[in-house]
Design an enzyme around this catalytic site. Structure first.
Site, mmCIF file in Angstrom:
data_model
loop_
_atom_site.group_PDB
_atom_site.id
_atom_site.type_symbol
_atom_site.label_atom_id
_atom_site.label_comp_id
_atom_site.label_asym_id
_atom_site.label_seq_id
_atom_site.Cartn_x
_atom_site.Cartn_y
_atom_site.Cartn_z
ATOM 1 N N GLU A 78 0.791 -1.227 0.000
ATOM 2 C CA GLU A 78 0.000 0.000 0.000
ATOM 3 C C GLU A 78 0.831 1.289 0.000
ATOM 4 O O GLU A 78 0.411 2.292 -0.562
ATOM 5 C CB GLU A 78 -0.926 0.026 1.240
ATOM 6 C CG GLU A 78 -2.049 -0.974 1.200
ATOM 7 C CD GLU A 78 -3.199 -0.537 0.304
ATOM 8 O OE1 GLU A 78 -3.100 0.535 -0.314
ATOM 9 O OE2 GLU A 78 -4.186 -1.285 0.206
ATOM 10 N N SER A 128 -25.211 -30.129 52.413
ATOM 11 C CA SER A 128 -24.289 -30.324 53.538
ATOM 12 C C SER A 128 -22.956 -29.616 53.349
ATOM 13 O O SER A 128 -22.033 -29.834 54.140
ATOM 14 C CB SER A 128 -24.017 -31.826 53.725
ATOM 15 O OG SER A 128 -25.203 -32.528 54.009
#
Length: 784
Positions: A85, A346
């Site tokens: 680019e 429990s």
């Protein structure tokens, strides 16, 4: 002439002022020409593990996979995108004059726009403005703004902004999202071929569509690779290998290793777009696999949900967080069970045990009752519906005996236990102590897997950090494993914690269960399971110095299922998780918080003067406050030890002093079934006066009972079964209702009775004349 000259000077000054003003305005416009903020599109929420590995992500509000801006762009992509680019990116100031000149010539020759001469800086400006129409005026604005961008940001920052906001096809925006979607890994792990493909994609994002334009995309990638070879960025071998790599066939699904934790963090930290967690991805994935394996087995019984939390105690961090199984939306897989309040069963019993040790109310071997009992309107039962009469406190914990736990809570006090549970961090204990009552120890309250696991991990942390030189060596601190915060709690003796974990090592594991064979017995784990009423919740928690693992199993909608118990469902998952963890150790005994004392071998209490058999054991220093053995007493018998005597019926020379272990009649009834060596107290000899120790006790009905007698299926009136205990197994007991004799019993003292509605008096008399009265009431008759 003077007038003309004056006008000329005034004009020059005015012109200069206008120029200066325009210059200031133009400079101001230039200075503030960038969008503010530059980017504000809304990002995906990204969850990473402790090493930066992706655990999961939530798509942005606009439906785009757009990851937050990363501080670094991998070198492979950086070099590839610059070559493709903007070759002068590192040297130009936002606009490349040579590229502009080249574009003008190309466009003039073509008679149309074929080259835009856009630098990466200009493209960042275009992306920031959401890709406006391509016009000459817009291009000029981009050039000006690009130069301003270069003044404000470094080249690295500009590259990072481009990489984060460039389009990569479909709803994928940004390099990091594209790397995960197309190649299933982080950008810094991409090959040259993969980086080159992503470098050419923003220029033509539509090329990524599966089944279309594949050859064109590959050709563009290969041309870029050729340019990288020609400029010396890559060598020929790398180039040849890169050409062999295929394009991705279709987008990869993003990792979803911790969806519930991601959702939790998204709701709690909406301002954060990248969340760095303490989770270990490798462990998280293994725990997911374990849970999925067990889910396949459990779902056959209609058990559809489960959750696992692994806490790293020494780092004070979350190591794994699996909030639910992949059971489908219909079965509530979206529910984060770790934060959901559920009946505790429990699982809180060890906390009561530790607190009672801390208060000096028990020793590990103290006998506690295990007989049918009624507490006001509450009648707890053991899971097995059997009783042992009296058991050591540590055994009661290991065997998870409900009746013994309720007896211990009654002695400790519900308000006090309620207070300490809140201090320990159980945030769902929101009602008053009276609301819960004694059911608090057996699942009458709700807790979350997060709170429960964190509490046990905080206990482990106290032992890990125990130092006898510290002033707060016995200070319980609530650890915030989600944020590292530490909250001061209360004084809790480290010896009590160590003794509790020691008792939890002995939790019974059922023999013959295949899953126990997979557990490495060399690894010490203090653990406890729990099952809620109606088989709705199965719990398991395991503790080592390094890790605490919490497991919940059940149905998100609360449906109970047969065999949905902690021992059968959560226990196997617990140990499978421990088997995936690194090697663990065991806690050092806090020697300065322990004391060696003599205890009665039979009762487990501190030895008294009448205890013949004693042992010297190490107990928490708070154990020095416990009571002396109340079960041994000195009696006088005849020479044969068959009758008790006293000075009113026997000469002193004929009396023999003996120390005798004496349990209450109801405890004795069940205790001697498992202890054949137990000797009942000899009866009192004739003519020696009344018994000084009760020989009988009524087991059922309980004191002040109101009894409902059912109507059987055949319409006949049902019967209530009353039961009594006698020290002399061969004694006869004569039963009376309202002074009416109804029968006698020997050995097994049970009587089926069907009195009419109303209040009654039950009277029991044994052969020695000892008498026992009990008032009860029959309330109606309940039909089926």
């Amino acid at each position: 002439m003077k007038i003309i000259k004056g006008h000329t000077i005034g004009f020059k000054k005015a012109f200069s002022g206008i120029v200066a003003l325009m210059t200031v305005v133009l400079l101001g416009m230039y200075w503030f020409c960038l969008p503010d903020p530059l980017f504000d599109p809304g990002y995906s929420t990204v969850l990473e593990d402790r090493d930066g590995k992706l655990l999961g992500a939530k798509i942005a509000d606009d439906g785009q996979w757009r990851f937050p801006v990363s501080d670094e762009v991998p070198e492979t992509f950086r070099l590839a995108i610059i070559e493709f680019e903007d070759r002068s990116f590192d040297s130009h100031w936002g606009v490349d004059p040579m590229a502009v000149g080249r574009a003008l010539i190309q466009n003039y020759k073509a008679g149309e726009i074929v080259s835009g001469a856009s630098t990466l800086s200009m493209q960042v400006i275009r992306l920031a403005k959401n890709n406006p129409d391509r016009t000459v005026w817009e291009k000029l604005k981009e050039m000006i703004q690009a130069t301003r961008l270069e003044l404000r940001y470094s080249k690295e920052e500009i590259m990072a902004m481009y990489a984060a906001h460039a389009p990569f096809g479909g709803n994928v925006v940004g390099l990091e999202a594209a790397s995960w979607r197309y190649f299933g890994r982080k950008p810094d792990k991409l090959s040259w071929a993969e980086s080159a493909m992503l470098a050419v994609l923003p220029n033509s994002p539509a090329l990524i569509h599966p089944g279309r334009n594949r050859n064109e995309l590959k050709a563009k990638r290969d041309r870029l690779l050729r340019r990288l070879l020609e400029n010396g960025t890559i060598d020929s071998l790398t180039y040849d290998l890169a050409l062999l790599e295929k394009l991705p066939e279709k987008p990869h699904a993003l990792p979803m290793d911790a969806p519930h934790y991601l959702a939790k963090m998204f709701l709690g930290e909406r301002s954060q777009t990248k969340i760095k967690s303490t989770i270990d991805q490798n462990l998280q994935q293994k725990v997911n696999e374990i849970l999925n394996y067990h889910h396949e087995q459990l779902s056959a019984n209609g058990i559809n949900n489960a959750a696992v939390l692994v806490l790293d105690v020494k780092r004070k961090q979350i190591a794994a967080y699996v909030g639910n199984t992949r059971s489908g939306y219909r079965h509530g897989e979206q529910v984060d069970i770790i934060d959901a309040p559920r009946s505790t069963g429990s699982i809180l019993k060890p906390l009561l045990y530790a607190l009672k040790l801390n208060e000096g109310e028990i020793l590990p071997g103290t006998l506690v009752p295990d007989v049918p009992s009624r507490f006001s309107d509450y009648s707890p039962e053991n899971f097995t519906r059997s009783y042992s009469g009296a058991v050591y406190a540590s055994d009661a914990l290991a065997r998870s005996l409900n009746v013994s736990a309720v007896h211990m809570l009654q002695e400790f006090g519900v308000p006090k236990f309620h207070h300490y549970l809140k201090e320990m961090g159980l945030s769902t204990i929101t009602n008053s102590p009276e609301h819960y009552g004694l059911t608090l120890i057996l699942g009458g309250a709700e807790g979350t897997l997060w709170d429960i696991t964190s509490t046990y991990a905080s206990l482990a942390n106290e032992l890990n950090e125990y130092d006898p030189r510290k002033d707060d060596k016995n200070q319980y601190q609530k650890i915030g494993f989600e944020n590292g915060e530490i909250s001061e709690g209360f004084e809790l003796n480290s010896g009590a914690i160590w003794s509790t974990f020691k008792a939890m090592l002995e939790v019974n594991r059922p023999e013959g269960e295949a899953f126990w064979q997979r557990f490495d017995g060399a690894r010490k784990v203090a653990w406890k399971t729990g099952t809620s009423y109606g088989f709705r919740d199965g719990w398991a928690v395991g503790v080592t110095p390094e890790y605490v693992v919490g497991v919940w199993v059940g149905n998100a909608d609360g449906e109970g299922r047969p065999d949905l118990t902690g021992i059968k469902t959560a226990g196997p998952i617990l140990f499978d998780v421990f088997n995936t963890l690194p090697e663990t150790s065991w806690f050092n005994e806090p020697l300065y918080e322990m004391k060696k004392i003599k205890v009665c071998r039979l009762s487990g209490h501190r030895a008294g003067e009448y205890c013949d058999l004693t042992d010297t054991i190490s107990v928490p220093v708070t154990g020095l406050e416990t009571t002396i053995c109340p079960y041994h007493r000195q009696i006088h018998t005849n020479e044969a030890q068959t009758r008790r005597v006293n000075s009113s019926c026997a000469a002193i020379s004929d009396m023999k002093k003996i120390n005798w272990f004496v349990l209450p009649p109801d405890q004795e009834l069940y205790y001697r079934r498992d202890h054949p060596e137990y000797k009942s107290l000899p009866p009192m000899a004739a003519n020696c006066g009344d018994e000084d120790i009760a020989a009988m006790k009524l087991i059922y009905p309980f004191p002040s009972s109101s009894i409902y007698v059912p109507v059987e299926l055949d319409g006949e009136t049902g019967k209530a079964v009353f039961e009594a205990a006698h020290r002399n197994s061969s004694a006869r007991i004569f039963w009376h209702i309202d002074d009416q004799f109804i029968g006698e019993t020997t050995h097994i003292h049970q009587m089926s009775i069907s009195p009419g509605p109303g209040k009654h008096i039950l009277t029991l008399v044994d052969e020695s004349g000892e008498r026992l009265e009990h008032h009860f009431e029959i309330i109606g008759r309940v039909g089926l």
